[in-house]
Design an enzyme around this catalytic site. Structure first.
Site, short mmCIF file in Angstrom:
data_model
loop_
_atom_site.label_atom_id
_atom_site.label_comp_id
_atom_site.label_asym_id
_atom_site.label_seq_id
_atom_site.Cartn_x
_atom_site.Cartn_y
_atom_site.Cartn_z
N LYS A 76 0.84 -1.21 0.00
CA LYS A 76 0.00 0.00 0.00
C LYS A 76 0.88 1.26 0.00
O LYS A 76 2.09 1.18 0.27
CB LYS A 76 -0.92 -0.02 1.22
CG LYS A 76 -0.17 -0.01 2.56
CD LYS A 76 -1.11 -0.28 3.73
CE LYS A 76 -0.34 -0.32 5.04
NZ LYS A 76 -1.20 -0.81 6.15
N ARG B 210 -10.27 -0.05 15.89
CA ARG B 210 -10.22 0.84 14.74
C ARG B 210 -11.30 0.34 13.79
O ARG B 210 -12.44 0.75 13.90
CB ARG B 210 -8.80 0.80 14.14
CG ARG B 210 -8.50 1.92 13.19
CD ARG B 210 -7.06 1.86 12.70
NE ARG B 210 -6.72 0.58 12.09
CZ ARG B 210 -5.55 0.31 11.53
NH1 ARG B 210 -4.59 1.22 11.50
NH2 ARG B 210 -5.32 -0.87 10.98
N TYR C 112 18.51 28.19 9.08
CA TYR C 112 17.36 28.92 9.60
C TYR C 112 17.34 28.91 11.13
O TYR C 112 17.57 27.88 11.77
CB TYR C 112 16.06 28.27 9.12
CG TYR C 112 15.71 28.61 7.69
CD1 TYR C 112 15.40 29.92 7.32
CD2 TYR C 112 15.65 27.62 6.73
CE1 TYR C 112 15.06 30.22 6.00
CE2 TYR C 112 15.30 27.91 5.41
CZ TYR C 112 15.01 29.22 5.06
OH TYR C 112 14.67 29.51 3.77
N MET D 151 13.94 23.32 3.03
CA MET D 151 13.11 22.65 2.03
C MET D 151 13.96 21.85 1.04
O MET D 151 13.62 20.72 0.70
CB MET D 151 12.25 23.68 1.28
CG MET D 151 11.23 23.04 0.39
SD MET D 151 10.23 24.22 -0.54
CE MET D 151 9.20 24.93 0.74
C1 LIG Z 1 -0.41 -1.87 6.75
C2 LIG Z 1 -0.97 -3.16 7.24
C3 LIG Z 1 -0.13 -4.26 7.43
C4 LIG Z 1 1.38 -4.18 7.31
O1 LIG Z 1 1.91 -3.69 8.51
P1 LIG Z 1 3.49 -3.63 8.79
O2 LIG Z 1 3.59 -3.21 10.20
O3 LIG Z 1 4.04 -2.62 7.84
O4 LIG Z 1 4.01 -4.98 8.53
C5 LIG Z 1 -0.70 -5.47 7.77
N1 LIG Z 1 -2.04 -5.58 7.94
C6 LIG Z 1 -2.87 -4.53 7.78
C7 LIG Z 1 -4.33 -4.71 8.01
C8 LIG Z 1 -2.37 -3.29 7.44
O5 LIG Z 1 -3.20 -2.25 7.31
#
Ligand SMILES: *Cc1c(COP(=O)(O)O)cnc(C)c1O
Length: 357
Positions: A33, A129, A253, A301
């Site tokens: 993702k 969640r 800065y 930046m």
């Molecule tokens: C992002 C995600 C993962 C991967 O998590 P990592 O800590 O990066 O291994 C696994 N399961 C779900 C449901 C996620 O949203």
């Protein structure tokens, strides 16, 4: 050309994927993702496609990008669909689909689909969640089983504190999951990277490693599997200007750093617009020409400053590693008060150069 760039080592990626599968003793969906945590989802998927059991992404937009690039492996939508009108595309492209809420279950029952769906039914075992409440889980499962619109079902949940190896919460979540799914003899998926690496006794038919694929540890302490990971991304640039300053001179800065002796300062073409964290303070590790050094003053930046005082021979054109095989992204992240996940995802503007295909 501006020398800032991210080198992506795809052979290290494959090594880490194999390590995840070996450590888990299970099938592994490579979590790619958010553009593979900044590494480039299509290139990462292509590099893993022959060995990966499948991929996981956050949403259909990310999944479609993979199909358009010719990736044929299974792709799981980790949040399922956001609107029911995504269902025809999910069917057309054979995406696997998480169901985390009862409204999604209703939508599936009401949809007209041309082929049954592969569903990953998610339970809220304590992270609070998303996920079906444990007391509703069996009935949700029965509804999926009764629906002609559903083919295979995998049961899943997600841990909130698997990165805390001394917390009892992971085992509590496991107990809640196991008791709520009692009698449902179908495949399960529980572990993300810290789960794979640190919780070998948690059962899983499928694991979902993300951050470990990219070679960064989710733990804030040494860990045996973490020691065997290989960094995939090297963020590097060059010194574009050198300053020799006496003691007492402010740098950058806000004058956030003031020289405390005669110092040589290198200005590096890298800044927060590239994704380098602005919060990183003086002292954050960097490597200059293969020697350890440190960040000085505030990150701008497009530029940042490093200490060349004790790196004799370093100067204009010296190569600077911001993170990679020598400077751990997890250390830079910790110094900046964040996690490697975020500094990878923030990468932008710098070209990505791939090797190890
Ligand atoms: C992002 C995600 C993962 C991967 O998590 P990592 O800590 O990066 O291994 C696994 N399961 C779900 C449901 C996620 O949203």
């Amino acid at each position: 050309m501006r020398p800032a760039r991210a080198l992506i080592d795809l052979s290290a990626l494959r090594h880490n994927y194999q390590l995840a599968r070996e450590a888990a003793g299970a099938k592994a969906l490579a979590v790619i993702k958010a553009d593979a945590y900044g590494h480039g989802a299509v290139r990462v998927a292509q590099a893993l496609e022959t060995e990966a059991d499948g991929f996981a992404v956050a949403c259909i937009e990310e999944a479609l990008e993979l199909r358009q690039a010719g990736i044929k492996a299974p792709v799981l939508l980790l949040e399922g669909f956001f609107e029911a009108d995504e269902l025809p595309l999910i069917v057309e492209h054979d995406f696997w689909c998480v169901v985390h809420s009862l409204w999604q279950l209703d939508a599936i029952e009401q949809a007209s689909v041309s082929k049954p769906l592969n569903i990953w039914l998610k339970m809220d075992s304590g992270m609070h969640r998303v996920g079906i409440h444990p007391t509703d889980f069996q009935s949700a499962y029965q509804r999926l089983q009764a629906s002609a619109k559903v083919a295979n079902v995998v049961l899943m949940s997600h841990f909130a504190r698997a990165d805390e190896l001394d917390s009892s919460r992971t085992e509590e979540q496991l107990a809640i999951f196991q008791s709520a799914r009692e009698g449902l003899g179908t495949q399960i998926s529980l572990r993300n990277s810290p789960g794979v690496m640190g919780w070998p006794n948690v059962p899983s038919d499928w694991v979902r490693p993300g951050i470990m694929l990219y070679g960064a540890t989710p733990f804030d302490q040494p860990q045996s599997v973490a020691d065997r990971l290989q960094a995939v991304m090297t963020l590097e640039s060059k010194v574009i200007c050198v300053r020799e300053l006496p003691a007492g001179e402010p740098v950058g800065y806000g004058g956030a750093f003031v020289t405390d002796r005669n110092m040589r300062i290198g200005v590096v073409a890298m800044g927060y617009a590239d994704g380098y964290p602005r919060q990183a303070p003086t002292g954050t590790p960097v490597m200059v020409d293969g020697r350890p050094s440190r960040l000085l003053g505030r990150v701008s930046m497009d530029m940042l400053c490093v200490d060349l005082t004790d790196v004799p021979g370093a100067g204009l054109g010296s190569r600077v590693e911001l993170w990679g095989k020598n400077v751990l992204a997890s250390d830079v992240a910790a110094s900046a008060g964040t996690i490697p996940y975020q500094i990878f995802c923030n990468l932008k503007r710098v070209p990505r150069l791939y090797s190890g295909d």
